[in-house]
Design a protein around this motif. Structure first.
Motif, PDB file in Angstrom:
ATOM      1  N   GLU A 223       0.858  -1.258   0.050  1.00 11.47           N
ATOM      2  CA  GLU A 223       0.024   0.113  -0.023  1.00 11.47           C
ATOM      3  C   GLU A 223       0.996   1.148  -0.024  1.00 11.47           C
ATOM      4  O   GLU A 223       0.647   2.261  -0.604  1.00 11.47           O
ATOM      5  N   ASN A 224       1.927   0.960   0.792  1.00 16.10           N
ATOM      6  CA  ASN A 224       2.833   2.087   0.933  1.00 16.10           C
ATOM      7  C   ASN A 224       4.412   1.707   1.013  1.00 16.10           C
ATOM      8  O   ASN A 224       4.909   0.844   1.879  1.00 16.10           O
ATOM      9  N   GLU A 225       5.097   1.895  -0.120  1.00 17.12           N
ATOM     10  CA  GLU A 225       6.380   1.423  -0.428  1.00 17.12           C
ATOM     11  C   GLU A 225       7.311   1.728   0.428  1.00 17.12           C
ATOM     12  O   GLU A 225       8.250   1.184   0.715  1.00 17.12           O
ATOM     13  N   ASP A 226       7.001   2.757   1.357  1.00 11.86           N
ATOM     14  CA  ASP A 226       8.160   3.349   2.426  1.00 11.86           C
ATOM     15  C   ASP A 226       8.023   2.341   3.632  1.00 11.86           C
ATOM     16  O   ASP A 226       8.809   2.485   4.578  1.00 11.86           O
ATOM     17  N   LYS A 227       7.190   1.500   3.683  1.00 13.44           N
ATOM     18  CA  LYS A 227       6.793   0.682   4.757  1.00 13.44           C
ATOM     19  C   LYS A 227       8.098  -0.391   4.639  1.00 13.44           C
ATOM     20  O   LYS A 227       7.394  -1.505   4.717  1.00 13.44           O
ATOM     21  N   GLN A 228       9.151  -0.139   4.793  1.00  9.90           N
ATOM     22  CA  GLN A 228      10.220  -1.152   4.446  1.00  9.90           C
ATOM     23  C   GLN A 228      10.580  -1.679   5.981  1.00  9.90           C
ATOM     24  O   GLN A 228      10.458  -0.791   6.932  1.00  9.90           O
ATOM     25  N   VAL A 229      10.920  -3.045   6.042  1.00 10.49           N
ATOM     26  CA  VAL A 229      11.487  -3.225   7.595  1.00 10.49           C
ATOM     27  C   VAL A 229      12.972  -3.322   7.341  1.00 10.49           C
ATOM     28  O   VAL A 229      13.631  -3.458   6.330  1.00 10.49           O
ATOM     29  N   PHE A 230      13.553  -3.781   8.491  1.00 14.39           N
ATOM     30  CA  PHE A 230      15.166  -3.442   8.651  1.00 14.39           C
ATOM     31  C   PHE A 230      15.446  -4.819   8.199  1.00 14.39           C
ATOM     32  O   PHE A 230      15.324  -5.677   8.704  1.00 14.39           O
ATOM     33  N   VAL A 231      16.692  -4.430   7.503  1.00 10.73           N
ATOM     34  CA  VAL A 231      17.507  -5.722   6.858  1.00 10.73           C
ATOM     35  C   VAL A 231      18.941  -5.346   7.109  1.00 10.73           C
ATOM     36  O   VAL A 231      19.437  -4.575   7.380  1.00 10.73           O
ATOM     37  N   LYS A 232      19.691  -6.581   7.706  1.00 13.09           N
ATOM     38  CA  LYS A 232      21.076  -6.438   8.172  1.00 13.09           C
ATOM     39  C   LYS A 232      21.645  -7.510   8.149  1.00 13.09           C
ATOM     40  O   LYS A 232      21.066  -8.721   8.212  1.00 13.09           O
ATOM     41  N   ASP A 233      22.935  -7.663   7.715  1.00 16.37           N
ATOM     42  CA  ASP A 233      23.579  -9.012   7.492  1.00 16.37           C
ATOM     43  C   ASP A 233      24.102  -9.407   8.633  1.00 16.37           C
ATOM     44  O   ASP A 233      25.259  -9.230   9.062  1.00 16.37           O
ATOM     45  N   MET A 234      23.135  -9.892   9.800  1.00 22.29           N
ATOM     46  CA  MET A 234      23.624 -10.204  10.976  1.00 22.29           C
ATOM     47  C   MET A 234      22.573 -11.083  11.577  1.00 22.29           C
ATOM     48  O   MET A 234      21.421 -10.957  11.159  1.00 22.29           O
ATOM     49  N   LEU A 235      23.058 -12.028  12.575  1.00 25.36           N
ATOM     50  CA  LEU A 235      21.976 -12.636  13.198  1.00 25.36           C
ATOM     51  C   LEU A 235      20.828 -11.854  13.851  1.00 25.36           C
ATOM     52  O   LEU A 235      21.083 -10.850  14.375  1.00 25.36           O
ATOM     53  N   PHE A 236      19.641 -12.293  13.866  1.00 30.03           N
ATOM     54  CA  PHE A 236      18.556 -11.540  14.464  1.00 30.03           C
ATOM     55  C   PHE A 236      18.319 -10.171  14.481  1.00 30.03           C
ATOM     56  O   PHE A 236      18.212  -9.474  15.124  1.00 30.03           O
ATOM     57  N   ALA A 237      18.469  -9.868  12.958  1.00 29.82           N
ATOM     58  CA  ALA A 237      18.065  -8.422  12.691  1.00 29.82           C
ATOM     59  C   ALA A 237      16.656  -8.004  12.965  1.00 29.82           C
ATOM     60  O   ALA A 237      16.134  -7.161  13.245  1.00 29.82           O
ATOM     61  N   THR A 238      15.831  -9.211  12.732  1.00 29.04           N
ATOM     62  CA  THR A 238      14.426  -8.990  13.109  1.00 29.04           C
ATOM     63  C   THR A 238      13.892  -9.890  14.254  1.00 29.04           C
ATOM     64  O   THR A 238      14.131 -10.667  14.596  1.00 29.04           O
ATOM     65  N   LEU A 239      13.353  -8.655  15.337  1.00 21.05           N
ATOM     66  CA  LEU A 239      12.757  -9.578  16.584  1.00 21.05           C
ATOM     67  C   LEU A 239      11.300  -9.205  16.454  1.00 21.05           C
ATOM     68  O   LEU A 239      10.603 -10.018  17.178  1.00 21.05           O
ATOM     69  N   ASP A 240      10.755  -8.329  15.850  1.00 22.41           N
ATOM     70  CA  ASP A 240       9.378  -8.134  15.963  1.00 22.41           C
ATOM     71  C   ASP A 240       8.611  -8.653  14.753  1.00 22.41           C
ATOM     72  O   ASP A 240       9.254  -8.345  13.498  1.00 22.41           O
TER      73      ASP A 240
END
Ligand SMILES: Nc1nc2c(ncn2[C@@H]2O[C@H](COP(=O)(O)OP(=O)(O)OP(=O)(O)O)[C@@H](O)[C@H]2O)c(=O)[nH]1
Ligand SMILES: [Mg+2]
Length: 420
Positions: A223-240
Motif C-alpha cells: 500500500e505504501n512502499e516506504d513501509k520497509q522493514v529492517f534488513v542487516k547482515d547479522m543474526l537476529f536483525a528482526t525481532l518483532d
C-alpha cells in the motif's frame, strides 16, 4: 558511530557433537550480533561436560592463562551452563562468563522494540535469572533490565530470598501484561480471519533473507512502499513481527508477515516467550520458508526451522520453500520444482516467480465467471471493479457484461447475475 566491539574468548565442548564446528561458527556470529568480538577460542573434546567446571581441570587452567594474556575479560560458552559451572569458571579465571542462552537473551534484549517483544524478552530473562541469582551472567542481564533495581552484588542469603521473591513477583506481573496485550492481538487476527484476507508468513533461519524478500514485495505490491522493514547482515536483525498488506494484480489481497528468525538451540525460555509473536505464523494460510541456499549448513537450518515451528505449535500448513541467495551459488535461478523455488531476493524474475507461486496457492479457490448486470444494478459494476479481478468488460443493450475471477465464496452471492 558503532562502539568498538568488546573482546571476548569463546569456548566450546565437543561431546560427540556431529555439527560441532558449525555450532562454534554460529556462536562467533552470535557474538558479533551482540557487539562483541571473539579474539581467541578454546575447545575441548570430552565424553561429557565436567559437572563443576564444564571443561576439565587442565583446560580450565589453560583458559585462565588465556584470560591473563589477552585483553578479554569475558568468556562466552557454546552451551547453556549450570549456575555453579558459571560461578566456578568465573572464580578460576577471574573473567565474566556468559553462556549461549544468556548471549541470545542479551541480543534479544538489545533489539526488542515493540512493547510485546520487550515484555517477552523480559519474561525470558527473568526465567533465566531465577536459578542463577548470584552469577555475573545474570547480573549482566540485570544491569540491562529497564529500570534496574535488581542488582544483587554481595547478596546474602536473605537478600537472595528477597531477590527470588522480587523476580517471581515480576514474572507474574509481566505475564499479566502480556496476557492483556495478547487479548487485543487476538481480536486483531480474529478480525482478519473474519474478513477472510489471506495471510502469508515468512519463516526460517536467521539471516536467510526473509526481511529482504518482504521489502521487495512491499516495494512492488505494498500500500505504501516506504513501509520497509529492517534488513542487516547479522543474526537476529528482526525481532518483532511486522505485517504488511499487499495487493497482487487482479485485486488479490493478502497480509504478509515477517517474523523473528530461528537459530539452533534457541533458548527454551525464548521459544516459550515468542509463541505469541509467532502466532501470526501459526494462523497463516501459507508459510514461505526462506532458506539460505548459499550456506553449506542449509539442511541443518531447515531441520531447526521445522523443529522450532513444531515447538511453538505451528500446525502443518501449506508451505513454499524459497531457496534464497542463489546468486551466491553456481545454480540457475529462478528454477521451480513443485513447491520449491531456487531464487535470489535481488532478482526481479525470482520475485515474480515467487509471487506467482504464492498467488496460485492462496487463490486456488478462485473461479472464473461471467455476469450480466442490468443497468439498475450498476453499483455492482463498480464494486466488482474495486474488489475483484475484472478481466473483460462489454457494454450491451441490456446491461454490462463482466468476466471476473473471484473467490468461490463470493461467486455464490452473485449467482443470480451469472450467465454462461
Ligand atoms: N546475495 C544475496 N544477499 C541477500 C539475499 N537476500 C538477502 N540477502 C542479504 O542477507 C542479509 C540478511 O538479510 P535479511 O533479509 O535481514 O535476513 P532475515 O532472514 O530477515 O534475517 P533475521 O531478521 O535476522 O532473521 C542482508 O545483508 C541481505 O542484504 C539474496 O538473495 N542474495
Ligand atoms: Mg529479518
Amino acid at each position: 558511530m558503532e562502539p568498538t566491539p568488546t573482546p571476548v574468548i569463546t569456548i566450546g565442548l565437543n561431546v560427540n557433537h556431529p555439527n560441532f564446528d558449525y555450532s562454534m561458527a554460529e556462536l562467533e556470529q552470535l557474538v558479533i550480533a551482540n557487539h562483541m568480538q571473539s579474539i581467541a577460542t578454546l575447545v575441548q573434546k570430552l565424553d561429557h561436560p565436567d559437572a563443576g567446571t564444564y571443561f576439565g581441570k587442565g583446560k580450565i587452567e589453560e583458559l585462565a592463562d588465556l584470560v591473563r594474556s589477552t585483553d578479554a575479560d569475558t568468556i562466552v560458552a557454546n552451551d547453556e551452563l549450570s549456575p555453579s559451572q558459571i560461578r566456578n569458571i568465573e572464580n578460576a579465571t577471574k573473567a565474566t562468563v556468559i553462556d549461549r542462552t544468556g548471549l541470545i537473551l542479551e541480543i534479544f534484549a538489545n533489539r526488542a522494540h515493540t512493547k510485546e517483544a520487550q515484555l517477552q524478552v523480559q519474561l525470558a530473562k527473568l526465567r533465566y535469572q531465577l536459578p542463577r541469582l548470584r552469577t555475573s551472567a545474570s547480573q549482566r542481564l540485570d544491569q540491562q533490565a529497564a529500570g534496574g533495581g535488581l542488582a544483587n552484588r554481595g547478596a546474602g542469603e536473605t537478600k537472595l530470598e528477597l531477590n527470588r521473591r522480587t523476580i517471581e513477583h515480576q514474572i507474574s506481573h509481566v505475564r499479566h501484561e502480556l496476557k492483556e496485550l495478547g487479548r487485543s492481538y487476538e481480536t486483531q487476527s480474529q478480525r482478519r480471519k473474519e474478513n477472510r484476507v489471506k495471510t502469508v508468513a515468512l519463516v526460517g533461519y536467521t539471516n536467510a533473507g526473509k526481511s529482504t524478500i518482504m521489502n521487495e514485495l512491499v516495494k512492488r505490491y505494498g500500500e505504501n512502499e516506504d513501509k520497509q522493514v529492517f534488513v542487516k547482515d547479522m543474526l537476529f536483525a528482526t525481532l518483532d513481527t511486522s505485517v504488511r498488506k499487499l495487493e497482487l494484480p487482479g485485486n488479490k489481497q493478502l497480509l504478509l508477515s515477517d517474523t523473528v528468525g530461528f537459530v539452533s538451540e534457541l533458548p527454551h525460555q525464548l521459544v516459550e516467550a515468542f509463541k505469541s509473536t509467532l502466532k501470526e505464523a501459526a494462523t497463516a494460510d501459507l508459510l514461505v520458508q526462506v532458506v539460505n541456499y548459499s550456506d553449506s549448513n542449509q539442511e541443518l537450518m531447515m531441520e531447526t526451522t521445522q523443529r522450532t515451528l513444531q515447538e511453538i505449535g505451528v500446525p502443518n500448513l501449506p508451505m513454499i520453500t524459497a531457496f534464497n541467495k542463489a546468486d551466491r551459488t553456481g545454480s540457475r535461478f529462478p528454477e521451480r520444482a513443485g513447491e520449491n523455488l531456487i531464487m535470489s531476493a535481488l532478482d526481479p524474475a525470482s520475485i515474480n516467480e515467487l509471487v506467482a507461486m504464492i498467488s496460485a496457492q492462496l487463490f486456488s479457490d478462485y473461479v472464473q465467471k461471467t455476469y450480466l448486470f442490468p443497468f439498475q444494478a450498476g453499483d455492482l459494476v463498480s464494486t466488482f471493479n474495486q474488489e475483484f479481478d475484472v478481466q473483460q468488460t462489454e457494454y450491451q443493450a441490456d446491461g454490462t457484461k463482466l468476466t471476473v475471477s473471484l473467490p468461490a465464496s463470493a461467486a455464490e452471492r452473485y449467482q443470480k447475475y451469472e450467465i454462461d
